[in-house]
Motif scaffolding. Sequence first.
Motif, short mmCIF file in Angstrom:
data_model
loop_
_atom_site.label_atom_id
_atom_site.label_comp_id
_atom_site.label_asym_id
_atom_site.label_seq_id
_atom_site.Cartn_x
_atom_site.Cartn_y
_atom_site.Cartn_z
N PRO A 2 -36.84 24.13 -26.09
CA PRO A 2 -37.57 24.67 -27.25
C PRO A 2 -37.60 23.64 -28.38
O PRO A 2 -36.59 23.02 -28.70
N GLU A 3 -38.77 23.46 -28.96
CA GLU A 3 -38.93 22.53 -30.07
C GLU A 3 -39.38 23.30 -31.31
O GLU A 3 -39.41 24.54 -31.31
N LEU A 4 -39.73 22.60 -32.36
CA LEU A 4 -40.02 23.23 -33.64
C LEU A 4 -40.95 24.45 -33.52
O LEU A 4 -40.63 25.51 -34.07
N PRO A 5 -42.12 24.36 -32.84
CA PRO A 5 -43.00 25.53 -32.81
C PRO A 5 -42.37 26.76 -32.17
O PRO A 5 -42.55 27.89 -32.66
N GLU A 6 -41.64 26.58 -31.07
CA GLU A 6 -41.03 27.72 -30.39
C GLU A 6 -39.87 28.29 -31.21
O GLU A 6 -39.70 29.52 -31.29
N VAL A 7 -39.07 27.42 -31.82
CA VAL A 7 -37.95 27.90 -32.64
C VAL A 7 -38.48 28.61 -33.88
O VAL A 7 -37.93 29.62 -34.33
N ARG A 219 -50.35 29.16 -32.47
CA ARG A 219 -50.48 29.78 -31.15
C ARG A 219 -49.30 30.68 -30.82
O ARG A 219 -49.44 31.68 -30.12
N SER A 220 -48.12 30.30 -31.34
CA SER A 220 -46.89 31.02 -30.99
C SER A 220 -46.61 32.22 -31.89
O SER A 220 -45.76 33.05 -31.55
N GLY A 226 -39.88 36.55 -24.96
CA GLY A 226 -39.91 36.34 -23.52
C GLY A 226 -41.14 35.62 -23.03
O GLY A 226 -41.17 35.13 -21.89
N ARG A 227 -42.19 35.52 -23.86
CA ARG A 227 -43.44 34.88 -23.43
C ARG A 227 -43.66 33.51 -24.07
O ARG A 227 -44.67 32.87 -23.83
N LEU A 228 -42.71 33.07 -24.89
CA LEU A 228 -42.92 31.83 -25.63
C LEU A 228 -42.96 30.60 -24.73
O LEU A 228 -43.73 29.67 -24.99
#
Length: 286
Positions: A2-7, A219-220, A226-228
């Motif tokens: 996980p990187e910045l957008p997902e976190v 987008r996130s 659970g779908r990230l």
Amino acid sequence: MPELPEVEALRGFLTEHLVGHEIVRVLPVAISVLKTYDPPPTALEGREVVRIGRYGKFLDLDAGGLHLVTHLARAGWLHWKDRLPDGPPRPGKGPLALRVALETGEGFDLTEAGTQKRLAVYVVRDPAEVPGVARLGPDPLDDTFDEAAFTRLLDGERRQLKGALRDQSLIAGIGNAYSDEILHAAKMSPFKLASSLTPDELHTLYEATRTTLTEAVARSQGVAAGRLKAEKKSGLRVHGRAGEPCPVCGDTIREVSFSDSSLQYCPTCQTGGKPLADRRMSRLLK
């Protein structure tokens, strides 16, 4: 990883689901996950979550003076549970590393796949007590991160762009995937020296960095935890897509492998049509 957008998306998700609720249990399952011992995880129990923060790739659960800070590392993830299983989790060789339960019966599990256990959890009074947080560079989506600040960071940097973008002490939050995406958007070789960039190239790279990350965050937003992972993969144009056609020019996306990672790029878009040699076998192409 996980990187910045997902976190950032996890931060938003947890803000909606955790803030205002009481923590009733913090249950470490894997001994390796805890990196601090004072205060103990039990000190969080009975406290209300007041805020969820993010520092680069670190998540910060603020429980009113105590912080549960998490770094998911390469193979870690957060799984939200509308109803946690009854009874305490059983220690074992499975992926479960830590469980946090709320007074509502909801909560989340932190898991880590694979044998290399790098997922890290800290219980601290101030996030700055976490070494990884203390050494972070500026956040690339912060309002103060303008083109002048970006130029100052890269001034005199004699590293290749791929390594510079991934250095958390230089810029926080960018990892292997989004550094590939940024360099593809900027049409630059991952092996180009940062110190060789012209003012026009610095402008292009800055714009690619901000745009790539901003679009990924957008987008996130609103995507369930659970779908990230699937959302991240679907939005990547070159990373993880070796052998597929480049969505810009149609050339075949290539890969360079290292001992514990790899990068992907488009020769036509980024290296003047020349494939990059494997770093382990020959000189890097610039």
